[in-house]
Design a protein around this motif. Structure first.
Motif: not given
Length: 655
Positions: A181-208
């Motif tokens: 998808a467009s970079w804006d759409a992909v970046a939005q998914r990245m932000g959404d993913t991190l928000s969910h992970l943080a809410a669940q107490g994720f302590g690892g690394r999401a991105f590489l």
């Protein structure tokens, strides 16, 4: 005797004294040309360095042992699980889950389409006792959702797990040529993913921020560092714009660099990344913290011919990554270029690390390269060069824009061309392939042979049955837990057209020589004999041995069998021996002094006996025109274009 008296009796040697002694040995030869080499970044590598002063150790994320990671990449989830359990029982404490169609899968990878598939692949694996890194390429977000659904199924708290989800949309695009998808759409998914992970107490690394795709395309050390920095910074920016603090964003990123058989540059590269990222953090107003740094041995250096030598290369690579400060290391098994490695090759891969950890005790010193003049100087030089290249990418608009314009690919291609020339001329020799080849090597076993290249195809499922591209990550995790398959989780792209770029190639430096060997093997299959070259050794053994040995290795690098003998002083015997050898090709071998007296006659004898291509081992010097007139068509010597000469030789031998 105390230290003061020792210093008085044995004063420390100076660099000037050393240089004076070196000049005596060089006898007027240029010091820079003889003893100073240069990397593909143009960095000078000196023969001797003084002790570094004022250097500080570089800190890792955690002190002590690095993690021994093994790839989980068998296409069948159950067989992948069996191999993974053997690895964990044999000493590995981390797994890299490589899924189907990920660039790193190289035609294999676990076929995971649902939560049940993932559960089968990791049956018996205690996720709370190991580290797990996901390597899924363009399907990273969907695989991450399946991993979280599996954790929920097994009752794990995310805060208790050591996970790297491996999301690298820019790296996946660089390898495959497009973004979903467009970079804006992909970046939005990245932000959404991190928000969910943080809410669940994720302590690892999401991105590489992954350097492999660039290294495989031929990038230099500084180029690899620059693109990894640019990828990390691009991730920081995307997450900050979507409402995440810079501190939270940087804690969500891990890094991966390639370790190859160049010990000094690999050590310096890993150390340099930690310094460079600390500089990025400081520029962002953050207090630098140790990064999580993965290392993987280089695909680029693996060979299909004499694969046992890959063990030597990976040993150097692991040693370098270990003392360079890697937090986890993955070793490509010795048969990786031939197909899917079996349990034996996997055992050798993990035991390479076990020996360096438990017998060599490399992990017991924090940053052992600190203070060493050579390592510190190369680290500094790489930092300076990589930062300059990083700034160049930034001036072009960042990593995404640099890839879209093709300028980054062009810069890497320029270095790749330099590297290809160095390999062709054997300035950069490949042991077992271009140097010291073994044409009688025995076959090695693999579980599955390397498949032909395949192209990803779009899902045939109807869009109405798929999740929207804008589906939240929380919904993806829920869908995964309810049994949704990978195509359903992938959804369909919407909005602006997907981003397309020129994909970077994945190469191994040995491939040109391997293609020559394949031609020779095909000839042997067809005729029952290898193509041959007759070594026309002139004079006594002491005269021709050096050049005959050189010629044997030279031609056998192309799969052409060298016919040896004890030398000739009689042209009639030379002619008869050539005919009896049944070789088409011939190569004259001896000293320059003997060439002066006998090379012309020997060449005429071989030409009259029917040799279509006559080579001479050594540089022709001033007599090239005269030698060429007698039928000598090729001169082989250190630095000649070996690939071109061998290709011509095979044309004649296989005609």
């Amino acid at each position: 005797m105390d230290d003061l008296s020792l210093a008085a009796d044995f004063p420390q040697a100076t660099r000037e004294q050393w240089l004076k002694l070196v000049e005596g040995v060089l006898k007027g030869a240029d010091f820079q040309k003889k003893l100073v080499s240069r990397s593909h970044d143009g960095i000078a590598i000196q023969p001797l360095y003084p002790k570094a002063k004022g250097s500080a150790p570089i800190a890792r994320e955690q002190a002590g042992r690095w993690r021994v990671s093994q790839r989980v990449d068998h296409p069948d989830p159950q067989k992948a699980n069996e191999l993974a359990l053997l690895d964990l029982e044999g000493g590995a404490d981390a797994l890299t889950l490589v899924t189907h169609r990920a660039p790193a899968a190289r035609g294999f990878g676990v076929r995971i389409d649902s939560l049940d598939d993932l559960d089968r692949a990791l049956t018996g694996v205690m996720l709370d006792l190991i580290h797990l890194r996901v390597d899924a390429g363009g399907h990273g977000r969907q695989m991450a959702a399946l991993v979280l659904a599996l954790a929920e199924r097994r009752g794990h708290q995310l805060s208790d797990l050591s996970l790297d989800l491996g999301l690298d949309p820019i790296g996946a695009m660089a390898a495959q040529g497009r973004m979903s998808a467009s970079w804006d759409a992909v970046a939005q998914r990245m932000g959404d993913t991190l928000s969910h992970l943080a809410a669940q107490g994720f302590g690892g690394r999401a991105f590489l921020a992954d350097g492999r795709v660039y290294h495989e395309a031929g990038a230099s050390e500084a180029q690899e560092l620059a693109v990894v920095l640019a990828t990390g910074l691009g991730t920081l920016r995307a997450l900050e714009v979507r409402g995440h603090s810079l501190d939270a964003a940087r804690r969500a990123i891990s890094f991966l660099l390639v370790a190859d058989a160049d010990e000094f540059l690999t050590v310096a590269k890993l150390r340099a990344l930690r310094r460079l990222w600390a500089r990025v953090e400081q520029a962002c107003g953050l207090e630098p913290k140790p990064i999580r740094l993965h290392a993987e041995t280089a695909w680029r250096m693996t060979t299909r011919r004499d694969p046992w030598v890959n063990m030597l290369r990976t040993t150097v690579a692991v040693f370098s990554a270990g003392i360079g400060g890697a937090d986890a290391i993955t070793v490509l098994p010795l048969t990786a270029a031939l197909g899917l490695p079996d349990a034996f090759a996997r055992r050798i891969a993990r035991n390479t690390q076990a020996i360096l950890l438990d017998e060599s005790n490399l992990f017991r010193v924090a940053d052992p390269a600190a203070g060493a003049g050579g390592f510190e100087a190369l680290t500094d030089a790489l930092c300076e060069k990589a930062w300059t290249l990083f700034q160049e990418i930034e001036r072009e608009g960042g990593i995404l824009e640099s890839l879209k314009s093709g300028t980054l690919q062009a810069r890497i291609a320029a270095v790749r061309a330099q590297r290809e020339k160095a390999v062709a001329t054997r300035k950069e020799p490949i042991t077992g392939t271009s140097e010291f080849p073994n044409i009688n090597e025995a076959d090695v076993s693999v579980l599955l042979p390397m498949p032909t290249a395949e192209k990803s195809t779009a899902s045939s499922s109807s869009p109405s049955s798929l999740a929207s591209a804008e589906t939240s990550f929380a919904s993806l995790v829920q869908m995964a837990g309810q049994g949704a398959n990978l195509p359903q989780l992938a959804g369909t792209a919407s909005g602006p057209s997907p981003v397309s770029v020129a994909p970077l190639p994945s190469i191994r430096t040995a491939e040109p020589f391997e293609r020559l060997r394949d031609r020779a093997d095909a000839y042997r299959t067809k005729t029952g004999e290898r193509p041959k070259v007759f070594l026309a050794n002139l004079g006594p053994i002491s005269a021709f041995t050096a050049r005959a040995t050189f010629a044997k290795n030279f031609f056998e690098a192309g799969g052409i069998e060298a016919v040896m003998n004890d030398g000739f002083s009689d042209n009639d015997k030379l002619r008869q021996a050539y005919i009896e050898s049944k070789a088409k090709l011939s190569c004259i071998c001896s000293t320059d002094e003997i060439y002066e007296k006998h090379a012309l006659d020997a060449a005429e004898t071989l030409r009259s006996a029917g040799s279509p291509l006559i080579s001479l081992a050594g540089r022709p010097g001033e007599r090239e025109e005269q030698l060429t007139r007698t039928g000598i068509t090729t001169f082989i010597y250190a630095g000649c274009d070996t690939l071109e000469v061998l290709s011509r030789a095979l044309d004649e031998a296989c005609a």
